[in-house]
Enzyme design. Structure first.
Site, PDB file in Angstrom:
ATOM      1  N   CYS A 143      -4.695   2.536  -3.720  1.00 43.87           N
ATOM      2  CA  CYS A 143      -3.422   2.991  -3.112  1.00 43.87           C
ATOM      3  C   CYS A 143      -2.306   1.981  -3.324  1.00 43.87           C
ATOM      4  CB  CYS A 143      -3.575   3.294  -1.618  1.00 43.87           C
ATOM      5  SG  CYS A 143      -4.618   4.702  -1.286  1.00 43.87           S
ATOM      6  N   GLN A 157      -4.566  -5.330   6.715  1.00 45.63           N
ATOM      7  CA  GLN A 157      -5.576  -6.177   6.070  1.00 45.63           C
ATOM      8  C   GLN A 157      -5.587  -7.594   6.626  1.00 45.63           C
ATOM      9  OE1 GLN A 157      -7.867  -5.116   3.969  1.00 45.63           O
ATOM     10  NE2 GLN A 157      -7.056  -3.073   3.588  1.00 45.63           N
ATOM     11  N   HIS A 164       0.872  -1.181   0.000  1.00 43.79           N
ATOM     12  CA  HIS A 164       0.000   0.000   0.000  1.00 43.79           C
ATOM     13  C   HIS A 164       0.911   1.233   0.000  1.00 43.79           C
ATOM     14  CE1 HIS A 164      -2.793   2.963   1.808  1.00 43.79           C
ATOM     15  NE2 HIS A 164      -3.769   2.148   1.438  1.00 43.79           N
ATOM     16  N   ASP A 171       2.941  -4.999   7.975  1.00 48.30           N
ATOM     17  CA  ASP A 171       1.758  -4.152   7.880  1.00 48.30           C
ATOM     18  C   ASP A 171       0.542  -5.072   7.953  1.00 48.30           C
ATOM     19  OD1 ASP A 171      -0.382  -2.665   7.108  1.00 48.30           O
ATOM     20  OD2 ASP A 171       0.485  -1.919   5.243  1.00 48.30           O
ATOM     21  N   LYS A 177     -10.323  -0.620  10.424  1.00 49.04           N
ATOM     22  CA  LYS A 177     -10.445  -1.777   9.531  1.00 49.04           C
ATOM     23  C   LYS A 177     -10.737  -3.055  10.310  1.00 49.04           C
ATOM     24  CE  LYS A 177      -7.204   0.078   6.116  1.00 49.04           C
ATOM     25  NZ  LYS A 177      -7.983   0.527   4.959  1.00 49.04           N
TER      26      LYS A 177
HETATM   27  N1  PLP Z   1      -1.708  -0.846   4.655  1.00 51.23           N
HETATM   28  C1  PLP Z   1      -2.642  -1.514   3.983  1.00 51.23           C
HETATM   29  C2  PLP Z   1      -2.339  -2.898   3.471  1.00 51.23           C
HETATM   30  C3  PLP Z   1      -3.890  -0.947   3.770  1.00 51.23           C
HETATM   31  O1  PLP Z   1      -4.829  -1.619   3.102  1.00 51.23           O
HETATM   32  C4  PLP Z   1      -4.139   0.349   4.270  1.00 51.23           C
HETATM   33  C5  PLP Z   1      -5.421   1.020   4.008  1.00 51.23           C
HETATM   34  O2  PLP Z   1      -6.144   0.689   3.101  1.00 51.23           O
HETATM   35  C6  PLP Z   1      -3.131   0.991   4.987  1.00 51.23           C
HETATM   36  C7  PLP Z   1      -1.921   0.366   5.160  1.00 51.23           C
HETATM   37  C8  PLP Z   1      -3.341   2.364   5.562  1.00 51.23           C
HETATM   38  O3  PLP Z   1      -4.316   2.325   6.542  1.00 51.23           O
HETATM   39  P1  PLP Z   1      -4.872   3.685   7.194  1.00 51.23           P
HETATM   40  O4  PLP Z   1      -5.277   4.546   6.047  1.00 51.23           O
HETATM   41  O5  PLP Z   1      -5.999   3.235   8.053  1.00 51.23           O
HETATM   42  O6  PLP Z   1      -3.748   4.273   7.973  1.00 51.23           O
END
Ligand code: PLP
Length: 406
Positions: free
Chosen positions: A364, A203, A123, A200, A226
């Site tokens: 993203c 998800q 992401h 990370d 999430k």
């Molecule tokens: N990492 C992953 C794999 C994501 O899917 C997302 C958000 O879609 C993020 C990081 C960033 O999350 P946030 O916008 O809640 O900080």
């Protein structure tokens, strides 16, 4: 308690509404998940009856709120199986947590000529903070590629891990391909060279058990919104030995011990990394969501979602002209796809008019789209409150869209 989809759906008030006069089918859970009534009620109750700034007050409400905030930290510790609450830092979300590691770890350990290793399926939140660090320090960003199924090319990993690699930052599960990465293997190989690994988990935590001790990851991050909690809150887990060595990334109240104009000494962990008035209601809301998940049963959720994944794969696979991007063997319930010659936005808009919420675009993850030479996909992302009937509605909606636009 047995897994009952009807009972679960009743816990989520937002699911029972109509959109354009059609029952809502919400398949945009990768972007954000809905909140069970218990989370909504807890936040309301906290705002109505308990609100008070934590840690610095001696009065009743402040003490009450402080103990609930610290109890929330313990809930997150147990959820991740961290060794100590010193290793659990509340942040604004996964993005906030990654930026914290990139800045703080980067300040302490990264210098010109060093390397940070990420993957091609990250992401933007797990790309840009590292790029910024590399630009600041004169370091280099290196990439683990993936194959046509969306599986990491692990045979390239050993060559990518070098004497200069200071950290591997990898998504546990991909938000656009659905891939669950072989993170334990990556960690094993990185640790063999004394290289720490940040995962990370934005998800992953909502789909199955995460045990940071068993994974042996050095950092783990996720967002509250999430995982059925409120927005604006998230978690950074870090091994105490690393966090102790890392400098704070933000200065302000609560993260200090003594302050003079000449110098400042810092608070102990985890407070050293929590500058300013904390989002205590967000943190308690997150802990309430975790308690709710535990009550539903995290392994039951995994089993239910596995069935839903198989069913969705079969239904989407039956649609002529639909191409799925991301066919990894181990996956979460996230499906990216394209419909022959139909623009993703057109498809998304037509599905929306049928009451079906999907996401369109790059999610993203622009480098993932570049890999396939496409400008974006349609993404349906499901969680444990989604049903086979909703998957049927999606499949019917797609068939209708193809008829209308082909
Ligand atoms: N990492 C992953 C794999 C994501 O899917 C997302 C958000 O879609 C993020 C990081 C960033 O999350 P946030 O916008 O809640 O900080």
């Amino acid at each position: 308690m047995a897994f009952s989809i009807d009972r679960i759906r009743n816990d989520f008030p937002i699911l029972h509404q109509k959109v354009y006069n059609k029952p809502l089918v919400y398949l945009d859970n990768g972007a954000t998940t809905h909140k069970p009534a218990v989370v909504i009620e807890t936040i309301k109750e906290l705002q109505e009856s308990h609100n008070s700034s934590i840690h610095r007050g001696i009065h009743f409400l402040s003490e009450q709120m402080t103990s609930r905030y610290e109890a929330a930290r313990e809930t997150v510790r147990a959820f991740l199986n961290a060794s100590s609450t010193s290793e659990v830092i509340f942040t604004s979300g996964a993005t906030g947590s990654i930026n914290a590691v990139a800045f703080s770890f980067g300040e302490r350990y990264v210098k010109a000529g060093d390397e940070i290793l990420i993957s091609e399926m990250e992401h933007h939140s797990n790309i840009v903070p590292w790029q910024m660090l590399c630009q600041r320090k004169g370091a280099k960003l290196k990439i683990i590629p993936f194959d046509h199924n969306g599986e990491l090319l692990l045979d390239q990993l050993d060559a990518l891990l070098t004497e200069q690699t200071k950290l591997v930052a990898l998504t546990h599960a991909s938000n656009s391909l659905g891939t669950i990465n072989p993170v334990k293997e990556v960690i094993r190989r990185a640790h063999a060279r004394n290289i720490p690994v940040m995962l990370d988990g934005a998800q992953m935590v909502q789909h199955g058990k995460v045990d940071v001790k068993e994974l042996d990851c050095d950092f783990y991050v996720f967002s509250s919104h999430k995982i059925f909690g409120p927005t604006g809150s998230g978690v950074l887990y870090g091994k105490e030995s690393l966090l102790e060595e890392m400098p704070p990334y933000q200065g302000g109240g609560d993260m200090v011990d003594q302050v003079t104009f000449e110098d400042t000494s810092y608070n102990t962990l985890p407070f050293k990394f929590e500058a300013g008035t904390a989002n205590y209601i967000g943190a308690i809301g997150l802990a309430t969501a975790i308690d709710y998940l535990k009550q539903v049963g995290i392994s039951e959720i995994g089993l239910y979602e596995k069935e839903l994944i198989d069913y969705t794969k079969q239904k989407l696979g039956d649609i002529e002209g639909l191409i799925i991007y991301g066919n990894a063997k181990k996956r979460i319930s996230v499906f990216s796809f394209l419909l022959d010659n139909i623009h993703t936005y057109d498809a998304g808009m037509i599905l929306d008019k049928m009451g079906i919420a999907v996401r369109t675009g790059t999610h993203c993850t622009q480098p993932v789209m570049d890999h396939f030479g496409i400008s974006g996909t349609i993404r349906a992302s499901l969680v444990f409150y989604n049903t086979r009937e909703e998957v049927d509605r999606l499949a019917e909606g797609i068939e209708q869209t193809i008829k209308m636009l082909s």
